[in-house]
Motif scaffolding. Structure first.
Motif, PDB file in Angstrom:
ATOM      1  N   LYS A  51       0.837  -1.205   0.000  1.00  0.00           N
ATOM      2  CA  LYS A  51       0.000   0.000   0.000  1.00  0.00           C
ATOM      3  C   LYS A  51       0.876   1.262   0.000  1.00  0.00           C
ATOM      4  CE  LYS A  51      -3.877   2.170   2.437  1.00  0.00           C
ATOM      5  NZ  LYS A  51      -4.731   2.150   3.630  1.00  0.00           N
ATOM      6  N   ALA A  52       1.974   1.223   0.756  1.00  0.00           N
ATOM      7  CA  ALA A  52       2.835   2.403   0.897  1.00  0.00           C
ATOM      8  C   ALA A  52       3.771   2.614  -0.299  1.00  0.00           C
ATOM      9  CB  ALA A  52       3.655   2.297   2.182  1.00  0.00           C
ATOM     10  N   PHE A  53       4.243   1.502  -0.891  1.00  0.00           N
ATOM     11  CA  PHE A  53       5.294   1.617  -1.904  1.00  0.00           C
ATOM     12  C   PHE A  53       4.869   1.168  -3.308  1.00  0.00           C
ATOM     13  CE2 PHE A  53       7.499   1.397   2.158  1.00  0.00           C
ATOM     14  CZ  PHE A  53       8.421   2.427   2.042  1.00  0.00           C
ATOM     15  N   GLY A  54       3.699   0.558  -3.415  1.00  0.00           N
ATOM     16  CA  GLY A  54       3.207   0.161  -4.729  1.00  0.00           C
ATOM     17  C   GLY A  54       3.679  -1.214  -5.174  1.00  0.00           C
ATOM     18  N   ASN A  55       3.097  -1.706  -6.274  1.00  0.00           N
ATOM     19  CA  ASN A  55       3.401  -3.054  -6.770  1.00  0.00           C
ATOM     20  C   ASN A  55       4.799  -3.188  -7.362  1.00  0.00           C
ATOM     21  OD1 ASN A  55       0.915  -4.066  -6.003  1.00  0.00           O
ATOM     22  ND2 ASN A  55      -0.057  -3.541  -7.955  1.00  0.00           N
ATOM     23  N   GLY A  56       5.481  -2.054  -7.555  1.00  0.00           N
ATOM     24  CA  GLY A  56       6.840  -2.085  -8.097  1.00  0.00           C
ATOM     25  C   GLY A  56       7.852  -2.733  -7.167  1.00  0.00           C
ATOM     26  N   VAL A  57       7.466  -2.935  -5.903  1.00  0.00           N
ATOM     27  CA  VAL A  57       8.389  -3.583  -4.959  1.00  0.00           C
ATOM     28  C   VAL A  57       8.114  -5.086  -4.850  1.00  0.00           C
ATOM     29  CG1 VAL A  57       8.772  -1.470  -3.631  1.00  0.00           C
ATOM     30  CG2 VAL A  57       6.958  -3.047  -2.919  1.00  0.00           C
ATOM     31  N   LEU A  58       7.279  -5.605  -5.754  1.00  0.00           N
ATOM     32  CA  LEU A  58       6.952  -7.028  -5.728  1.00  0.00           C
ATOM     33  C   LEU A  58       7.609  -7.787  -6.875  1.00  0.00           C
ATOM     34  CD1 LEU A  58       3.097  -7.014  -4.960  1.00  0.00           C
ATOM     35  CD2 LEU A  58       4.997  -7.354  -3.352  1.00  0.00           C
ATOM     36  N   ASN A  59       7.977  -9.044  -6.587  1.00  0.00           N
ATOM     37  CA  ASN A  59       8.400  -9.978  -7.633  1.00  0.00           C
ATOM     38  C   ASN A  59       7.157 -10.587  -8.282  1.00  0.00           C
ATOM     39  OD1 ASN A  59      11.293  -9.834  -7.216  1.00  0.00           O
ATOM     40  ND2 ASN A  59      10.950 -10.930  -5.295  1.00  0.00           N
ATOM     41  N   SER A  60       7.355 -11.369  -9.329  1.00  0.00           N
ATOM     42  CA  SER A  60       6.217 -11.990 -10.026  1.00  0.00           C
ATOM     43  C   SER A  60       5.459 -12.973  -9.137  1.00  0.00           C
ATOM     44  CB  SER A  60       6.704 -12.703 -11.289  1.00  0.00           C
ATOM     45  OG  SER A  60       7.695 -13.655 -10.952  1.00  0.00           O
ATOM     46  N   ASP A  61       6.145 -13.526  -8.121  1.00  0.00           N
ATOM     47  CA  ASP A  61       5.480 -14.476  -7.210  1.00  0.00           C
ATOM     48  C   ASP A  61       4.873 -13.789  -5.985  1.00  0.00           C
ATOM     49  OD1 ASP A  61       7.720 -13.781  -5.804  1.00  0.00           O
ATOM     50  OD2 ASP A  61       8.445 -15.833  -5.489  1.00  0.00           O
ATOM     51  N   GLU A  62       4.803 -12.431  -6.042  1.00  0.00           N
ATOM     52  CA  GLU A  62       4.187 -11.631  -4.978  1.00  0.00           C
ATOM     53  C   GLU A  62       5.098 -11.393  -3.777  1.00  0.00           C
ATOM     54  OE1 GLU A  62      -0.006 -10.965  -4.954  1.00  0.00           O
ATOM     55  OE2 GLU A  62       1.311 -10.299  -6.558  1.00  0.00           O
ATOM     56  N   THR A  63       6.276 -12.037  -3.729  1.00  0.00           N
ATOM     57  CA  THR A  63       7.211 -11.753  -2.633  1.00  0.00           C
ATOM     58  C   THR A  63       7.803 -10.364  -2.854  1.00  0.00           C
ATOM     59  OG1 THR A  63       9.029 -12.795  -3.838  1.00  0.00           O
ATOM     60  CG2 THR A  63       7.836 -14.177  -2.246  1.00  0.00           C
ATOM     61  N   LEU A  64       8.340  -9.789  -1.775  1.00  0.00           N
ATOM     62  CA  LEU A  64       8.947  -8.465  -1.889  1.00  0.00           C
ATOM     63  C   LEU A  64      10.250  -8.536  -2.677  1.00  0.00           C
ATOM     64  CD1 LEU A  64       8.500  -6.985   1.705  1.00  0.00           C
ATOM     65  CD2 LEU A  64       7.228  -6.372  -0.342  1.00  0.00           C
ATOM     66  N   ASN A  65      10.432  -7.602  -3.575  1.00  0.00           N
ATOM     67  CA  ASN A  65      11.698  -7.470  -4.281  1.00  0.00           C
ATOM     68  C   ASN A  65      12.586  -6.562  -3.431  1.00  0.00           C
ATOM     69  OD1 ASN A  65      13.803  -6.387  -5.972  1.00  0.00           O
ATOM     70  ND2 ASN A  65      12.684  -7.199  -7.732  1.00  0.00           N
ATOM     71  N   ARG A  66      13.476  -7.187  -2.665  1.00  0.00           N
ATOM     72  CA  ARG A  66      14.263  -6.432  -1.688  1.00  0.00           C
ATOM     73  C   ARG A  66      15.247  -5.480  -2.343  1.00  0.00           C
ATOM     74  NH1 ARG A  66      13.349  -7.992   3.338  1.00  0.00           N
ATOM     75  NH2 ARG A  66      11.831  -9.675   3.463  1.00  0.00           N
ATOM     76  N   GLY A  67      15.682  -5.820  -3.550  1.00  0.00           N
ATOM     77  CA  GLY A  67      16.577  -4.928  -4.285  1.00  0.00           C
ATOM     78  C   GLY A  67      15.884  -3.623  -4.627  1.00  0.00           C
ATOM     79  N   ASN A  68      14.673  -3.738  -5.175  1.00  0.00           N
ATOM     80  CA  ASN A  68      13.898  -2.544  -5.536  1.00  0.00           C
ATOM     81  C   ASN A  68      13.538  -1.711  -4.301  1.00  0.00           C
ATOM     82  OD1 ASN A  68      14.010  -3.476  -8.123  1.00  0.00           O
ATOM     83  ND2 ASN A  68      11.816  -3.812  -8.392  1.00  0.00           N
ATOM     84  N   LEU A  69      13.096  -2.422  -3.256  1.00  0.00           N
ATOM     85  CA  LEU A  69      12.697  -1.728  -2.030  1.00  0.00           C
ATOM     86  C   LEU A  69      13.906  -1.046  -1.395  1.00  0.00           C
ATOM     87  CD1 LEU A  69      10.277  -1.159  -0.206  1.00  0.00           C
ATOM     88  CD2 LEU A  69      10.764  -3.291   1.017  1.00  0.00           C
TER      89      LEU A  69
END
Length: 201
Positions: A51-69
């Motif tokens: 909600k705070a950072f948008g879907n751009g911080v997610l991988n295709s499997d819905e896990t957080l993309n820690r690199g992007n975040l």
């Protein structure tokens, strides 16, 4: 039960210290693992981050993309504080649950390993604080090698954290990892023996 906080800045050898304590028979909770668990897909933590950072911080499997975040929060102090305000309370609750379980099994010492223990204010919940540190040039070199970062990016990550000199002021015990594994191991053993005496007294 003696509640011990283990902390230190990025790339100073804190994980190695935690490994040695574990080898010595001391229960250690890695807050990095806890921080991952409280933001797994579908959890309240995950929902708040999306909600705070948008879907751009997610991988295709819905896990957080820690690199992007990580790229977002290391470049923007307000966003880093926002992320911490979501994650820290959840981590504290999980840590407290673990500490209670250790106490219920009759443990004498329990260690929480957390990089942001001082910054988050979480250090106040512990009886003793162990701060791992190393010389700044050693820290920078280790981070560049470990994370495959350039000089400027590594320095940005280090400077985004509380200075090591400031963290050391909170320490009951200091472990200097500058000289490598064996020297660090010797210091950990000595510290653990002292903690055991305190716990037994």
């Amino acid at each position: 039960m003696l509640k011990v906080g283990l902390t230190g800045s990025i790339a100073v050898g804190k994980s190695f210290v935690a490994e040695v304590l574990t080898e010595l028979g001391c229960p250690v909770l890695d807050s990095d693992i806890t921080a991952r668990e409280v933001v797994e897909p579908g959890t309240s933590g995950w929902q708040k981050i999306v909600k705070a950072f948008g879907n751009g911080v997610l991988n295709s499997d819905e896990t957080l993309n820690r690199g992007n975040l990580g790229a977002i929060v290391f470049a923007d102090e307000q966003k880093r504080l926002l992320l911490n305000s979501i994650v820290h309370p959840l981590v504290f609750a999980a840590q407290d649950e673990w500490l209670n379980s250790q106490e219920n099994t009759g443990g004498k010492i329990a260690v929480i390993d957390a990089a942001l223990m001082i910054e988050s204010g979480g250090w106040q919940r512990f009886d003793k604080i162990v701060v791992v540190w190393c010389q700044p040039e050693v820290q920078l070199e280790r981070l560049m090698i470990r994370n495959n970062l350039g000089y400027d990016e590594a320095l940005l990550r280090i400077n985004a954290q509380m200075p090591q000199a400031e963290k050391k002021l909170y320490a009951d015990f200091l472990i200097d990892s500058s000289l490598g594994f064996e020297d660090t191991r010797r210091q950990v053993l000595k510290t653990y023996q002292t903690l055991k005496k305190i716990a037994d007294s």
